[in-house]
Design a protein around this motif. Structure first.
Motif, PDB file in Angstrom:
ATOM      1  N   LEU A  10       0.817  -1.211   0.000  1.00  9.58           N
ATOM      2  CA  LEU A  10       0.000   0.000   0.000  1.00  9.58           C
ATOM      3  C   LEU A  10       0.854   1.267   0.000  1.00  9.58           C
ATOM      4  CD1 LEU A  10      -2.699  -1.270   2.496  1.00  9.58           C
ATOM      5  CD2 LEU A  10      -3.079  -0.698   0.087  1.00  9.58           C
ATOM      6  N   THR A  11       1.953   1.264   0.737  1.00 13.44           N
ATOM      7  CA  THR A  11       2.823   2.451   0.717  1.00 13.44           C
ATOM      8  C   THR A  11       3.515   2.586  -0.635  1.00 13.44           C
ATOM      9  OG1 THR A  11       4.571   1.142   1.809  1.00 13.44           O
ATOM     10  CG2 THR A  11       3.211   2.551   3.206  1.00 13.44           C
ATOM     11  N   ARG A  12       3.874   1.471  -1.249  1.00  8.50           N
ATOM     12  CA  ARG A  12       4.488   1.526  -2.583  1.00  8.50           C
ATOM     13  C   ARG A  12       3.481   2.023  -3.613  1.00  8.50           C
ATOM     14  NH1 ARG A  12       7.222  -4.171  -3.618  1.00  8.50           N
ATOM     15  NH2 ARG A  12       7.938  -3.149  -5.529  1.00  8.50           N
ATOM     16  N   LEU A  13       2.238   1.638  -3.464  1.00 13.03           N
ATOM     17  CA  LEU A  13       1.200   2.134  -4.382  1.00 13.03           C
ATOM     18  C   LEU A  13       0.975   3.635  -4.180  1.00 13.03           C
ATOM     19  CD1 LEU A  13      -1.456  -0.735  -4.209  1.00 13.03           C
ATOM     20  CD2 LEU A  13       0.073  -0.173  -6.123  1.00 13.03           C
ATOM     21  N   ASN A  14       1.073   4.086  -2.938  1.00 15.27           N
ATOM     22  CA  ASN A  14       0.939   5.524  -2.681  1.00 15.27           C
ATOM     23  C   ASN A  14       2.046   6.319  -3.348  1.00 15.27           C
ATOM     24  OD1 ASN A  14      -1.388   5.385  -1.192  1.00 15.27           O
ATOM     25  ND2 ASN A  14      -0.406   5.593   0.810  1.00 15.27           N
ATOM     26  N   ALA A  15       3.198   5.679  -3.555  1.00 10.20           N
ATOM     27  CA  ALA A  15       4.339   6.372  -4.171  1.00 10.20           C
ATOM     28  C   ALA A  15       4.163   6.559  -5.672  1.00 10.20           C
ATOM     29  CB  ALA A  15       5.631   5.609  -3.899  1.00 10.20           C
ATOM     30  N   GLN A  16       3.201   5.870  -6.267  1.00  9.41           N
ATOM     31  CA  GLN A  16       2.990   5.982  -7.704  1.00  9.41           C
ATOM     32  C   GLN A  16       2.148   7.214  -8.018  1.00  9.41           C
ATOM     33  OE1 GLN A  16       4.845   3.977  -9.379  1.00  9.41           O
ATOM     34  NE2 GLN A  16       5.347   2.960  -7.448  1.00  9.41           N
TER      35      GLN A  16
END
Length: 223
Positions: free
Chosen positions: A184-190
């Motif tokens: 979820l944090t990696r998706l927020n970085a997109q």
């Protein structure tokens, strides 16, 4: 060393009364905070880091309550470190989380509460804050006796779309919950919210999918 000063009955503005009250309270607080509080109150753009909880600058719940008064109108502080202060668990963390949940200290991007023994109640407190906060991009919560990160994952999935790093290492959290928070944090970085929604819909509609490699996409996004 002054611990109490009564100013009732004197014609003072609310701002002046607050300044006097804070100045007196600071005599009971870490020296670092006492030195930097005037700059924080003035919203000095040159002060971007406040590091308490180390050496002689140990935080207490009272320190956290005072910090909320000092930082409420500050927009330039970027990093707040309260690590290694186990006594802030509970009341102190609730005060800081409440302030950040109300969008006060709106320039803060990094919060470090590592090694503060906040446990699962503290994780729940952070999760509630993340639902409303719109500035933090990094939260460090290492070694905090957390065993359940479901509430944090839920906040990241449904409410928070800007936190790109949540460090929960050295906690006894189930691997599946660790992986979910990381995803979820990696998706927020997109860039853009559509990609995050698309990936989450993909997992929801394809329960047999157990792995999604984002490395190539992330490299393309960085280039």
């Amino acid at each position: 060393s002054l611990r109490r000063l009564e100013v009732d009955g004197n014609p003072m503005s609310d701002a002046a009364r607050l300044a006097v009250d804070v100045a007196v309270q600071l005599n009971c607080e870490p020296l670092m905070l006492k030195k930097l509080a005037p700059l924080l109150l003035e919203n000095d753009p040159g002060l971007g880091l406040l590091e308490l909880g180390v050496g002689d600058n140990q935080c207490t719940p009272q320190t956290c309550a005072l910090l909320c008064s000092v930082l409420a109108g500050n927009t330039h502080l970027k990093e707040l470190c309260l690590a290694h202060s186990p006594v802030i668990a509970g009341e102190g963390l609730a005060a800081i989380s409440g302030m950040l949940g109300r969008q006060q200290c709106g320039g803060l991007t990094t919060l470090d509460v590592s090694d503060c023994a906040i446990g699962n109640p503290g994780a729940a407190c952070l999760a509630e804050m993340l639902k409303a906060n719109g500035s933090l991009v990094e939260v460090l919560a290492r070694n905090n006796q957390i065993t359940d990160a479901h509430c944090l994952a839920k906040a990241l999935r449904h409410d928070n779309h800007q936190l790109t790093a949540l460090d929960l290492s050295e906690n006894d959290i189930p691997p599946a919950e660790h992986q979910e928070v990381d995803l979820l944090t990696r998706l927020n970085a997109q860039p853009g919210a559509d990609f995050k929604r698309w990936v989450l819909d993909l997992f929801a509609n394809a329960p047999q999918l157990t792995e999604l490699n984002l490395c190539e996409f992330e490299r393309c996004g960085e280039s």
